[in-house]
Design an enzyme around this catalytic site. Sequence first.
Site, mmCIF file in Angstrom:
data_model
loop_
_atom_site.group_PDB
_atom_site.id
_atom_site.type_symbol
_atom_site.label_atom_id
_atom_site.label_comp_id
_atom_site.label_asym_id
_atom_site.label_seq_id
_atom_site.Cartn_x
_atom_site.Cartn_y
_atom_site.Cartn_z
ATOM 1 N N GLU A 121 -4.750 7.301 -12.901
ATOM 2 C CA GLU A 121 -5.604 6.312 -12.248
ATOM 3 C C GLU A 121 -7.055 6.662 -12.527
ATOM 4 O O GLU A 121 -7.427 7.822 -12.347
ATOM 5 C CB GLU A 121 -5.371 6.280 -10.733
ATOM 6 C CG GLU A 121 -6.102 5.101 -10.099
ATOM 7 C CD GLU A 121 -5.838 4.963 -8.596
ATOM 8 O OE1 GLU A 121 -5.071 5.770 -8.036
ATOM 9 O OE2 GLU A 121 -6.407 4.051 -8.005
ATOM 10 N N ALA A 132 -6.252 13.992 -4.456
ATOM 11 C CA ALA A 132 -4.838 13.955 -4.798
ATOM 12 C C ALA A 132 -4.517 12.604 -5.410
ATOM 13 O O ALA A 132 -5.356 11.709 -5.422
ATOM 14 C CB ALA A 132 -3.986 14.155 -3.549
ATOM 15 N N MET A 133 -3.270 12.456 -5.891
ATOM 16 C CA MET A 133 -2.892 11.216 -6.565
ATOM 17 C C MET A 133 -1.451 10.856 -6.234
ATOM 18 O O MET A 133 -0.547 11.691 -6.314
ATOM 19 C CB MET A 133 -3.094 11.402 -8.082
ATOM 20 C CG MET A 133 -2.695 10.208 -8.905
ATOM 21 S SD MET A 133 -3.733 8.750 -8.532
ATOM 22 C CE MET A 133 -2.558 7.458 -8.839
ATOM 23 N N GLU A 134 -1.260 9.574 -5.918
ATOM 24 C CA GLU A 134 0.000 9.089 -5.350
ATOM 25 C C GLU A 134 1.066 8.686 -6.357
ATOM 26 O O GLU A 134 1.923 7.850 -6.043
ATOM 27 C CB GLU A 134 -0.323 7.880 -4.467
ATOM 28 C CG GLU A 134 -0.771 6.610 -5.233
ATOM 29 C CD GLU A 134 -2.279 6.400 -5.290
ATOM 30 O OE1 GLU A 134 -3.028 7.387 -5.173
ATOM 31 O OE2 GLU A 134 -2.715 5.242 -5.464
ATOM 32 N N HIS A 149 -1.744 10.402 3.439
ATOM 33 C CA HIS A 149 -2.365 9.312 2.679
ATOM 34 C C HIS A 149 -1.587 9.028 1.391
ATOM 35 O O HIS A 149 -1.223 7.884 1.118
ATOM 36 C CB HIS A 149 -3.819 9.682 2.371
ATOM 37 C CG HIS A 149 -4.560 8.663 1.579
ATOM 38 N ND1 HIS A 149 -5.419 7.755 2.154
ATOM 39 C CD2 HIS A 149 -4.561 8.392 0.257
ATOM 40 C CE1 HIS A 149 -5.919 6.970 1.214
ATOM 41 N NE2 HIS A 149 -5.424 7.337 0.045
ATOM 42 N N GLU A 150 -1.344 10.067 0.617
ATOM 43 C CA GLU A 150 -0.658 9.845 -0.673
ATOM 44 C C GLU A 150 0.767 9.353 -0.441
ATOM 45 O O GLU A 150 1.265 8.488 -1.151
ATOM 46 C CB GLU A 150 -0.658 11.114 -1.534
ATOM 47 C CG GLU A 150 -2.024 11.731 -1.795
ATOM 48 C CD GLU A 150 -3.093 10.764 -2.250
ATOM 49 O OE1 GLU A 150 -2.766 9.736 -2.877
ATOM 50 O OE2 GLU A 150 -4.291 11.021 -1.973
ATOM 51 N N HIS A 175 0.881 5.694 0.387
ATOM 52 C CA HIS A 175 0.683 4.831 -0.785
ATOM 53 C C HIS A 175 2.021 4.360 -1.362
ATOM 54 O O HIS A 175 2.058 3.376 -2.090
ATOM 55 C CB HIS A 175 -0.065 5.577 -1.890
ATOM 56 C CG HIS A 175 -1.561 5.422 -1.848
ATOM 57 N ND1 HIS A 175 -2.179 4.207 -1.685
ATOM 58 C CD2 HIS A 175 -2.558 6.336 -1.988
ATOM 59 C CE1 HIS A 175 -3.501 4.384 -1.723
ATOM 60 N NE2 HIS A 175 -3.758 5.660 -1.901
#
Length: 865
Positions: free
Chosen positions: A123, A264-266, A299-300, A303
């Site tokens: 992303e 971070a990344m989901e 949060h992640e 998602h």
Amino acid sequence: MMRTDTPVSVKLENYTPYPFAIEQAELDFSLEPEATRVRTKMMVKRLAPGALVLDGVGLTLNGISIDGQPLGDGDYKVDEETLTIASVPDTFELETDVTINPKANTALSGLYISAGRFCSQCEATGFRRITYWPDRPDVMSRFHVRMDADKAKYPILLSNGTPSKTGDLSDGRHFAEWDDPHPKPSYLFALCAGDYDVWRDTFTTMNGDHVDLGVYVDKGQAKRAEWAMESLKASMKWDEERFGRAYDLGVFNIVAVRDFNFGAMENKGLNIFNSAYVLASPDSATDADFEAIESIVGHEYFHNWTGNRITCRDWFQLCLKEGLTVFRDQEFSSDLRSRPVQRIKDVMTLRARQFAEDAGPLAHPVRPQAYGSIDNLYTATVYVKGAELIRALTVLIGDDAFNKGMQIYFDEFDGTASTIEDFYSCFEKASGKDLSQFRLWYAQAGTPEVTVEEAWDETNATLTLKLSQTTPATPEQDTKKPVPIPLRTALLDGKGGHVAAEGWENGETVIALEEAEKTVTVKVPDGSPRPLLSINREFSAPIRLKRDLDQAALLELAAAETDPFNIWDSFQSLAKAEIFRLLDEPQSPPDEALVTALADAVRQNEQDPAFAALLTVLPDIGELFQERDPADPAGLDAARKRLRKALAEEMASDAERILAKPSPEPFAPTPDQAGTRAMRTAMIGLTGAKGTPEAASSLKALFDGASNMTESLACLRALISIPGKPRDEAISTFYETWKDNPLVIDKWFAVQAGQGTADDARRLSQHPDFDLSNPNRVRSVAAAFAMTNLAAFHAPDGDGHRVIGDIVARIDKLNPALAARLLTSFEQWKKLEPKARASAETVLTDLRAARLSQNAMDIVARALD
Ligand code: B3K
Ligand code: ZN
């Protein structure tokens, strides 16, 4: 890298659907750090006329074929950013074969190496650095991934979905396959390969499905992943209970990496995290770390429904997933911890970061109409104001309609790439209200200002409120329309209760200010004394409130308040006014009445220590700054310190009493213990504010005896502002104790950069442990200095600006997204007093002449414009 002076702008109005569908894709990676080969097969189906255009950046093309027939040079065109095949059949299989160099990837976008392991970040536009692909969120495909690698170096091979075949190959290599049954856009692709330790657990969903959970971390660190795992299970449960949403795969993995551009990344089924938001142990992590891990893991995870199953049609809709998911993680934290404390912390962030952004040259709507660089759109406005708008919506239509609307959204838009209009259509259905005016909030930048005037009519026992709103002009938006502003309101009786206002339930109501001006008259029982107005309770709308209340009136209001947020906020307003007065009257001592009232409020709330601790926090310079024109951060800092010192002196015996008690043992990261420690660290901070040699020695004793990182770091922070031996010893002891733990050493850098001079920041950036290729380390010096130490960063001699300008110019060559992020620290430069303003302009102008990356140029150009 493309270098241009004026970044090309992408516009929302130019959106057109992609003319092809790619239902299925197979990716085959042969992993080598310097030459990874990626073979991609995509099953393509035409949806509309047009050429096939794929994105691709920095790829070496080895071959390309359609339905097994290699294409000749004349059949396609490749430039720096795309591959175009003018003529293709209606249904076909396209195969590409490219080579990439993960080791040379310092931008940390695409496939790169961190600590000798492969990891990816796609992303928003990293996938095009891995293979040729329509790298846009509205193209959703099922991915099957195969990878092979040296088995000794990369024993663990991970991707999205669930694992399928694995096996050994010749030459010491092995392979693994992963299958993701859920169609997803390319930005959610992920791959990790290397040697890790794993903390494992399982979860059974509300549907009875079994899920294997794993948190992958550095060798020897598995135990430090325990809290992240607990947070993950809590998140999975919460989303089931609160939104009826269960997890949808048999595997959920988190991988911690040390070099990462943000939190971070989901990625679907394979979240990749900055190690700062995974690793925690009682001795090395603060309560704030534990809390941040819980919230970011949440949060992640959230998602998975808001972002992954329902994704964004285009990047202009980013707030559709980010604002909504921040709202969800805020609710998660409120449910797990304290709702009022969470609300106060969220508003602190909103005011410090988003209000500042909204008031400067980088202001933009929550859903912008155009952007120069997509990486620069991951802003406080999109995230935090985006979350506030969802919260305001819940107030406007009520919780029931909101919950119903969310279920309609999940049901109707599952599996799609959606828009803000789609989302709001669900709440229109659920509430029966036309929300088109509410959507103006998404189109207009700037923080609305609401003015409240009161008139009390004793004879008729009525209070008349005159409310009006205006939104200041922002870049490219001179005039604004009124937006619907839901104001939670109550009338206070001054005795801890509410006045029975006619037509209001329990003396409370929501006033929806939808027009530029509105008058509301409230009748209270005849003979009532004048009620006190409590408005924008719980900060129900993200606005600036203007009321003409003097100190006595504000103190009276604070004493009568029944809303914890507004109690805190009344003291913030009082403190703000006092700091401005002290700035204008440098000879005058801090106001005794205020200092005593504040100290009393802290004492009265000691049974809720997390809340009481927040009362001791004076508004920060970033917030005070916004209300001065020109702003003098150094002067504000000095005035703020005088008020803080007065509070510290008033509370000296409280601090002694509280700190004489032992810290809770054994350590647990529970909200209760964290609350106790929050109060203790507040007292440690106030002790430091006294600034005396006695204070320094008692802080040093506390530092030496501290049994947890929260207090040890608080002592270090407090000591840093008192030059002398205790301070120097604490700095070196802390370093010696933790030199092998990079996350703690990041704190050591940040605590010094956050309070030192420009010279200190420069010295820290020359320290042998400073590392330009590690974003956490860079932020621990540069962001800590430029974003939290405004007095030094904006010092009139310009040295602070130059230090950051130099670091930015160096970083930009390696990591443009990080450089651009650091540059946003200049966003308030036009408001500075003349000397600092001139130096900021010089640094920005020099940077513009240095022809930086497109990301950095986008910020510089907008800041200077
Ligand atoms: N979606 C990511 C952020 C990606 C940033 C790309 N520049 C993390 C998050 O907000 O959950
Ligand atoms: Zn997010």
